[in-house]
Design an enzyme around this catalytic site. Structure first.
Site, PDB file in Angstrom:
ATOM      1  N   THR A  12       0.921  -1.139  -0.043  1.00  0.00           N
ATOM      2  CA  THR A  12      -0.084  -0.036   0.033  1.00  0.00           C
ATOM      3  C   THR A  12       0.853   1.160   0.039  1.00  0.00           C
ATOM      4  OG1 THR A  12      -1.690  -1.244   1.167  1.00  0.00           O
ATOM      5  CG2 THR A  12      -1.702   1.526   1.404  1.00  0.00           C
ATOM      6  N   SER A  55       1.310  -7.205  -0.761  1.00  0.00           N
ATOM      7  CA  SER A  55       1.712  -8.441   0.274  1.00  0.00           C
ATOM      8  C   SER A  55       0.962  -9.688   0.094  1.00  0.00           C
ATOM      9  CB  SER A  55       1.923  -7.813   1.546  1.00  0.00           C
ATOM     10  OG  SER A  55       0.612  -7.450   2.134  1.00  0.00           O
ATOM     11  N   THR A  88       1.404  -4.460   4.212  1.00  0.00           N
ATOM     12  CA  THR A  88       1.142  -4.868   5.679  1.00  0.00           C
ATOM     13  C   THR A  88       0.441  -6.186   5.858  1.00  0.00           C
ATOM     14  OG1 THR A  88      -1.130  -3.668   5.604  1.00  0.00           O
ATOM     15  CG2 THR A  88       0.698  -2.383   6.313  1.00  0.00           C
ATOM     16  N   ASP A  89      -0.304  -6.876   4.831  1.00  0.00           N
ATOM     17  CA  ASP A  89      -0.899  -8.220   5.195  1.00  0.00           C
ATOM     18  C   ASP A  89      -0.107  -9.228   5.605  1.00  0.00           C
ATOM     19  OD1 ASP A  89      -3.420  -7.011   4.719  1.00  0.00           O
ATOM     20  OD2 ASP A  89      -3.667  -7.804   2.606  1.00  0.00           O
TER      21      ASP A  89
END
Length: 322
Positions: A12, A55, A88-89
């Site tokens: 992101t 991610s 971030t995932d």
């Protein structure tokens, strides 16, 4: 001035929102050029693009190859710290793999963003600047891979994503951050204990992650582990399973397939306490391995890495107690 290697992997922090459709996606050029110019006042920055992927597209192989990418560049150039931007995932998983396999004492920081670059209140530039500040600090040396997000510094082993959209998503349940970033400086208040280092050239083992639930039987375990080299189960409470799962667990262990138990609770650790059928003590007696506080996704990665080095039950149990 400190020399920092900045590695972009996508996510992101490197995306923009399409204002007409509302969709967020990757873009060809990196949207943080203005921030990079500002970073030149903090450190001498060398920028490398590793991949540009969301991610969920990142695999354990990408993570291991990123570690090798870092090793190659730090062997050829003298850097004081490394900052990695990441989606971030799966950020916590990449950070943990790096923490387990990188043989370096320089600071390694992983960061990202919850809001894309053209959204109101985008957190990417601030997180990136904070991460470079931490990477420049001598106090960050020898602490392993760290995650810097929203003014907090977390150890890779403990940090996890706790909210789907909030910018304060990264937390370390029961442990908390190991430091903070303020306007005046970077403050560490404790140092993580580090004891795990592994030499891994590739991932060749298939490790399955399952989550226990009320009334679970052995059918899902048998179906999901048909070609597995190892199994991690997010067990109930302190490490307990419904009794109908026990025959399948016994079969796996008798066939030399390690079964690692963590808790599906995000606080506390799995322990061999209860001796009823399917209780933690009973499961340990039949050969299940208990992990000392890792969540399911990190225990899976650790077992994948550990199985590249050993398949001995006693050695695996010792590794997971560290």
């Amino acid at each position: 001035m400190k020399k920092i290697l900045l590695i972009h992997t996508g996510g992101t922090i490197a995306m923009e929102e399409n204002k007409s459709t509302g969709g967020v996606n990757t873009k060809e050029t990196h949207p943080l050029e203005a921030t990079l110019r500002e970073l030149s006042d903090l450190a001498e920055i060398t920028v490398k693009d590793y991949v540009n992927l969301p991610s969920p597209h990142i695999t354990p192989t990408h993570m291991l190859e990123l570690a090798q990418f870092i090793t190659t560049h730090t062997n050829s150039d003298q850097f004081d710290g490394i900052v990695i931007t990441h989606g971030t995932d799966t950020l916590e998983e990449t950070a943990y793999v790096l923490d387990l396999v990188l043989q370096t004492t320089i600071s390694v920081i992983v960061t990202g963003a919850m809001r894309s670059s053209n959204e109101h209140g985008s957190d990417g530039p601030y997180n990136l600047i904070s991460s470079v500040r931490v990477a420049c600090e001598d106090q960050s040396l020898g602490k392993g891979t760290l995650v810097v997000f929203n003014d907090e510094i977390h150890a890779a082993k403990n940090v996890t994503k706790t909210h789907t959209s909030n910018i304060a998503t990264f937390q370390s349940p029961q442990y908390g951050p190991i430091g903070i970033v303020t306007k005046r400086g970077v403050l560490f208040h404790h140092t993580p204990i580090r004891s795990d280092f592994f030499h891994v050239k590739n991932f060749s083992k298939n490790v399955v992650l399952l989550k226990a639930y009320a009334g679970m039987d052995g059918n899902l375990i048998k179906a999901a582990t048909n070609s597995a080299d190892g199994v991690v189960i997010e067990a109930l409470g302190q490490g307990n399973l419904p009794p109908a799962t026990v025959p399948a667990i016994k079969e796996l262990i008798s066939n030399g397939i390690p079964v690692v138990l963590v808790s599906r609770c995000f606080n506390g650790i799995a322990q061999d306490i209860y001796s009823y059928e399917g209780g933690g003590k009973h499961l340990k007696e039949i050969g299940a391995i208990f992990s000392n506080g890792l969540n399911g996704q990190k225990a899976r990665l650790k077992l994948m890495i550990a199985l590249e080095n050993t398949s001995e039950q006693d050695q695996l149990q010792r590794l997971f107690l560290q």
